[in-house]
Write a protein that holds these residues in place. Structure first.
Motif, PDB file in Angstrom:
ATOM      1  N   THR A  57       0.831  -1.208   0.000  1.00  0.00           N
ATOM      2  CA  THR A  57       0.000   0.000   0.000  1.00  0.00           C
ATOM      3  C   THR A  57       0.861   1.252   0.000  1.00  0.00           C
ATOM      4  N   LEU A  58       1.881   1.269   0.845  1.00  0.00           N
ATOM      5  CA  LEU A  58       2.768   2.431   0.934  1.00  0.00           C
ATOM      6  C   LEU A  58       3.548   2.636  -0.359  1.00  0.00           C
ATOM      7  N   GLY A  59       3.905   1.525  -1.003  1.00  0.00           N
ATOM      8  CA  GLY A  59       4.714   1.611  -2.210  1.00  0.00           C
ATOM      9  C   GLY A  59       3.931   1.892  -3.478  1.00  0.00           C
TER      10      GLY A  59
ATOM     11  N   ASP B 228       0.830   8.924  -2.728  1.00  0.00           N
ATOM     12  CA  ASP B 228       1.416   9.796  -1.705  1.00  0.00           C
ATOM     13  C   ASP B 228       2.902   9.489  -1.575  1.00  0.00           C
ATOM     14  N   ILE B 229       3.768  10.462  -1.860  1.00  0.00           N
ATOM     15  CA  ILE B 229       5.216  10.233  -1.817  1.00  0.00           C
ATOM     16  C   ILE B 229       5.858  10.764  -0.536  1.00  0.00           C
TER      17      ILE B 229
ATOM     18  N   VAL C 231       5.762   9.580   2.505  1.00  0.00           N
ATOM     19  CA  VAL C 231       6.400   8.495   3.263  1.00  0.00           C
ATOM     20  C   VAL C 231       7.776   8.168   2.680  1.00  0.00           C
ATOM     21  N   GLU C 232       7.852   8.115   1.343  1.00  0.00           N
ATOM     22  CA  GLU C 232       9.127   7.832   0.687  1.00  0.00           C
ATOM     23  C   GLU C 232      10.166   8.907   1.001  1.00  0.00           C
ATOM     24  N   GLY C 233       9.730  10.166   0.984  1.00  0.00           N
ATOM     25  CA  GLY C 233      10.648  11.258   1.288  1.00  0.00           C
ATOM     26  C   GLY C 233      11.178  11.186   2.706  1.00  0.00           C
ATOM     27  N   LEU C 234      10.287  10.942   3.660  1.00  0.00           N
ATOM     28  CA  LEU C 234      10.704  10.831   5.068  1.00  0.00           C
ATOM     29  C   LEU C 234      11.615   9.621   5.281  1.00  0.00           C
ATOM     30  N   ALA C 235      11.328   8.530   4.554  1.00  0.00           N
ATOM     31  CA  ALA C 235      12.160   7.332   4.675  1.00  0.00           C
ATOM     32  C   ALA C 235      13.559   7.581   4.124  1.00  0.00           C
ATOM     33  N   LEU C 236      13.650   8.337   3.035  1.00  0.00           N
ATOM     34  CA  LEU C 236      14.966   8.687   2.491  1.00  0.00           C
ATOM     35  C   LEU C 236      15.747   9.562   3.469  1.00  0.00           C
TER      36      LEU C 236
ATOM     37  N   ILE D  87       7.940  18.095  -1.960  1.00  0.00           N
ATOM     38  CA  ILE D  87       6.894  17.862  -2.967  1.00  0.00           C
ATOM     39  C   ILE D  87       5.687  17.173  -2.335  1.00  0.00           C
ATOM     40  N   GLY D  88       5.963  16.187  -1.465  1.00  0.00           N
ATOM     41  CA  GLY D  88       4.884  15.475  -0.794  1.00  0.00           C
ATOM     42  C   GLY D  88       4.038  16.381   0.083  1.00  0.00           C
ATOM     43  N   ILE D  89       4.694  17.311   0.790  1.00  0.00           N
ATOM     44  CA  ILE D  89       3.965  18.254   1.649  1.00  0.00           C
ATOM     45  C   ILE D  89       3.100  19.186   0.802  1.00  0.00           C
TER      46      ILE D  89
END
Length: 203
Positions: free
Chosen positions: A13-15, A19-20, A22-27, A186-188
């Motif tokens: 679901t996250l992948g 919504d990106i 989560v990916e940005g925060l994970a990076l 970008i996600g924000i």
């Protein structure tokens, strides 16, 4: 809890959502772990430096033995990396090893060896989940996909090994920091506007 979603479902679901953030925060989390690991490795070299028989100062590169606590912490980190897209599996597990005072090369090798069964298991589960769809895709397409993934994975391993052996791990850390910051911003913006920044379509 209460959603009926398992860990694999959460990861998918996250992948796969639009919504990106989560990916940005994970990076950014990957970058923070890398910088912390680099600093920990420097401290190990300074604290455990010694003089050899000729009186020259010899720096320690960290211990080469993996303890039980090390294995547990690195394993937990690998599980988190499997769930959250953007959290580098090799980068985060390597960093945890460095934070534990393990030698860079030893931590890298252990991270890759530990990843073999988990990656193989994930591939097997994905194939089983495909069921009849695997027949529809065709054996040829599956084989090409597996070979391509193996080649790309091998090249990525060689690149990361070169980064570690040449003490250029900070390049990887800065890369994940810059990309993570851009993706997070970008996600924000997309969360505020409710639309994809590039296509204009609603999230």
């Amino acid at each position: 809890p209460g959603t009926g979603m398992d860990i694999k479902g959460l990861s998918e679901t996250l992948g796969s959502d639009s919504d990106i953030l989560v990916e940005g925060l994970a990076l950014l989390a990957t970058s923070a772990l890398l910088f912390a690991g680099i600093q920990a490795n420097k401290r190990v070299k300074q604290i455990h430096s010694r003089k050899d028989a000729s009186g020259r100062m010899v720096r320690s590169n960290g211990r080469k033995k993996i303890h039980t606590v090390d294995a547990i912490l690195i394993g937990i980190t690998q599980c988190l990396a499997a769930v959250f897209p953007g959290l580098s599996r090799s980068g985060s597990t390597l960093s945890v090893g460095l934070l534990r005072g393990i030698n860079q090369q030893t931590a890298l090798d252990y991270s890759f060896v530990l990843g073999i069964p988990s990656i193989a298991a994930a591939a097997l589960v994905s194939l089983l989940d495909m069921g009849e769809q695997a027949d529809a895709v065709g054996a040829g397409a599956l084989i090409v996909g597996v070979i391509t993934a193996a080649i790309v994975g091998f090249l990525a391993i060689k690149l990361l090994k070169w980064i570690v052996t040449t003490n250029k791990l900070h390049i990887f850390a800065f890369y994940t920091l810059i990309v993570g910051a851009l993706v997070t911003i970008i996600g924000i913006i997309e969360h505020i506007t409710g639309n994809n920044l590039f296509t204009g379509l609603p999230l």
